[in-house]
Design an enzyme around this catalytic site. Structure first.
Site, PDB file in Angstrom:
ATOM      1  CG  ASP A 189      22.087  46.015  22.337  1.00 45.05           C
ATOM      2  OD1 ASP A 189      22.505  45.772  21.193  1.00 45.05           O
ATOM      3  OD2 ASP A 189      21.042  46.660  22.543  1.00 45.05           O
ATOM      4  CB  THR A 221      15.159  41.613  23.394  1.00 41.83           C
ATOM      5  OG1 THR A 221      16.298  41.506  24.243  1.00 41.83           O
ATOM      6  CG2 THR A 221      15.558  41.352  21.957  1.00 41.83           C
ATOM      7  CB  SER A 249      10.411  42.720  25.825  1.00 39.44           C
ATOM      8  OG  SER A 249      10.572  42.881  24.441  1.00 39.44           O
ATOM      9  NE  ARG A 250       5.001  43.682  21.769  1.00 41.36           N
ATOM     10  CZ  ARG A 250       5.002  44.853  22.394  1.00 41.36           C
ATOM     11  NH1 ARG A 250       5.373  44.924  23.677  1.00 41.36           N
ATOM     12  NH2 ARG A 250       4.636  45.947  21.751  1.00 41.36           N
ATOM     13  CG  ASP A 273       3.418  44.135  32.215  1.00 43.48           C
ATOM     14  OD1 ASP A 273       2.423  44.013  32.958  1.00 43.48           O
ATOM     15  OD2 ASP A 273       3.533  45.065  31.397  1.00 43.48           O
ATOM     16  CD  GLU A 278      -0.124  40.696  25.877  1.00 41.79           C
ATOM     17  OE1 GLU A 278      -0.037  41.455  26.854  1.00 41.79           O
ATOM     18  OE2 GLU A 278       0.825  40.474  25.092  1.00 41.79           O
ATOM     19  CG  HIS A 297       0.960  44.477  27.928  1.00 43.92           C
ATOM     20  ND1 HIS A 297       0.957  43.938  26.679  1.00 43.92           N
ATOM     21  CD2 HIS A 297       1.969  45.394  27.920  1.00 43.92           C
ATOM     22  CE1 HIS A 297       1.903  44.490  25.933  1.00 43.92           C
ATOM     23  NE2 HIS A 297       2.534  45.385  26.669  1.00 43.92           N
TER      24      HIS A 297
END
Length: 339
Positions: A189, A221, A249-250, A273, A278, A297
Site C-alpha cells: 500500500d 484495492t 474487491s472489484r 468473489d 460481475e 459476490h
C-alpha cells in the site's frame, strides 16, 4: 448539529428489499426511539411527489443498497437534511459533490461490512494453502485415500506467505484475523507510512515483490481510475506456480484475461468473489476450470450479518441525534481512496 431535546425526522432511502432485509423489527424500534416518524418511509425514488413531501422535513437520511443519487435536485427538496447514515459500505454510488458542498455529515457501515469479507478471505486462504477443494474433488472421484505421508511439502499453512494488496478497512481486518496463524503477511500500500505499518505489525513491500514472494495474494484495492487493471499480466506472471489469487474487491482491478490464461493453464489457482464483468458469460472458461473457485459476490454481509450493518447504522444515528457526531464518519478528502 441536531437539537438533542427532540427527535429528528428520519427517512430510509434504499430499495424496499434492502430495507426489509437489513432493518428488522428490533433495529427499526431502536431507530424509532430516537427519530420520527415511525413507521419510517422507505424511498426508492427521490424525485416523486411523495419523496419530495417526505424530504421536506427529513433531517437524517438512512441510505442503503438501491439508494438513488442524492444530487442537487434532491437536496433542494430536503432543506433540513443535515446527515446521511449509510447502512452498507461504499457511498460513492449515491453521494454526489452537492452533499459535500452542503456540509452534510456522512457515516458509513463499511467497518461492519468489512468483517465478513475479511472472514471469507481468511477462510479461503487457509483452505487454499491446504488445497482442500482440489483434494476433496480427487477424493470424491477416486473414493480412496492416498498415502498422507507422501503429501507434497508445498501443502499446508505453516510459514506460508500471504500478500495483502491495500490496507483498506477490509485489508486491515484480514491482517488482524491472520495474526494467530503461523503465516508471514506482507502488505502493499503506497499510502501506508512506516509508523502505520509498524502498528499493523507487517512489513510493506513493493507490488512486484509481494506477488513474487506470496503463496496467496489477496486483493483489497478499491476500484478507482488509477487501480483499474492494477493486477496486470506481468504481476500475475510473477506469482509462483501453485500460488492462489483471491479477489474480493472489484473484478476490474485484475486483468481478467491474463488471470484466466494463468488459471486455465493450471499454473496458479484463483478464488474469485468478484469478476469482470460481475457475472461472467455462461461459456466463460473459468466456470469449469478446476483451479478456480467462483462465488457470487457473497463475501460481504448477507443473511444474519445484515443485523451488524443495521446495528452500527442505528448506533450512528443515536450518536448524531444526541449531538455526539458519527463514530464512523466518511470524510470528503478520503473519497479518492475509498471503494
Amino acid at each position: 448539529m441536531p437539537d438533542a431535546r427532540r427527535r429528528p425526522c428520519a427517512a430510509l432511502a434504499m430499495s424496499q428489499d434492502a430495507a426489509t432485509a437489513v432493518f428488522g423489527p428490533d433495529e427499526t424500534a431502536a431507530l424509532a426511539a430516537v427519530c420520527e416518524p415511525a413507521p419510517f418511509p422507505v424511498l426508492d425514488d427521490l424525485r416523486t411527489e411523495r419523496a419530495r413531501a417526505v424530504l421536506a422535513t427529513t433531517e437524517v437520511l438512512v441510505t442503503g443498497w438501491g439508494c438513488p443519487p442524492v444530487d442537487e435536485a434532491v437536496l433542494a427538496a430536503a432543506p433540513r437534511l443535515r446527515a446521511i447514515a449509510h447502512s452498507a459500505g461504499s457511498v460513492r454510488n449515491h453521494l454526489t459533490e452537492a452533499c459535500w458542498e452542503r456540509g452534510i455529515e456522512v457515516s458509513s457501515a463499511a467497518a461492519a461490512n468489512a468483517l465478513p469479507v475479511a472472514e471469507y478471505t481468511v477462510a479461503m486462504t487457509l483452505l487454499a494453502n491446504k488445497r482442500v477443494l482440489e483434494r476433496a474433488r480427487d477424493y470424491r472421484a477416486t473414493r480412496s485415500r492416498d498415502n498422507w505421508l507422501h503429501t507434497d511439502r508445498t501443502i499446508g499453512n505453516y510459514r506460508r506467505t500471504v500478500g495483502v494488496c491495500s490496507a483498506s478497512l477490509i485489508g486491515r481486518r484480514v491482517i488482524e484475523l491472520l495474526r494467530p496463524y503461523d503465516l508471514q503477511v506482507l502488505l502493499y500500500d503506497p499510502y501506508v507510512t512506516e509508523a502505520d505499518a509498524a502498528a499493523l505489525g507487517v512489513p510493506t513491500v513493493g507490488l512486484e515483490q509481494l506477488f513474487a514472494a506470496s503463496d496467496v495474494v489477496s486483493v483489497h484495492t478499491p476500484l478507482l481510475p488509477a487501480t483499474r487493471g492494477m493486477v496486470s499480466r506481468a504481476l500475475i506472471g510473477r506469482l509462483r506456480p501453485g500460488a492462489t489469487l483471491i479477489n474480493t474487491s472489484r473484478g476490474a482491478v485484475v486483468d481478467q484475461d491474463a488471470l484466466t490464461d494463468a488459471v486455465t493453464a493450471g499454473r496458479i489457482h484463483a478464488v474469485l468473489d468478484v469478476t469482470e464483468p460481475e457475472l461472467l458469460p455462461a461459456d466463460h472458461p473459468l466456470w469449469d476450470c478446476e483451479h478456480a473457485l467462483l462465488t457470487p459476490h457473497l463475501a460481504g454481509s448477507q443473511g444474519n450479518e445484515w443485523r451488524r450493518l443495521a446495528e452500527l447504522t442505528v448506533s450512528e444515528v443515536v450518536r448524531w441525534a444526541a449531538g455526539d457526531g458519527f463514530a464512523h464518519p466518511v470524510h470528503r478528502e478520503r473519497l479518492a481512496f475509498l471503494a
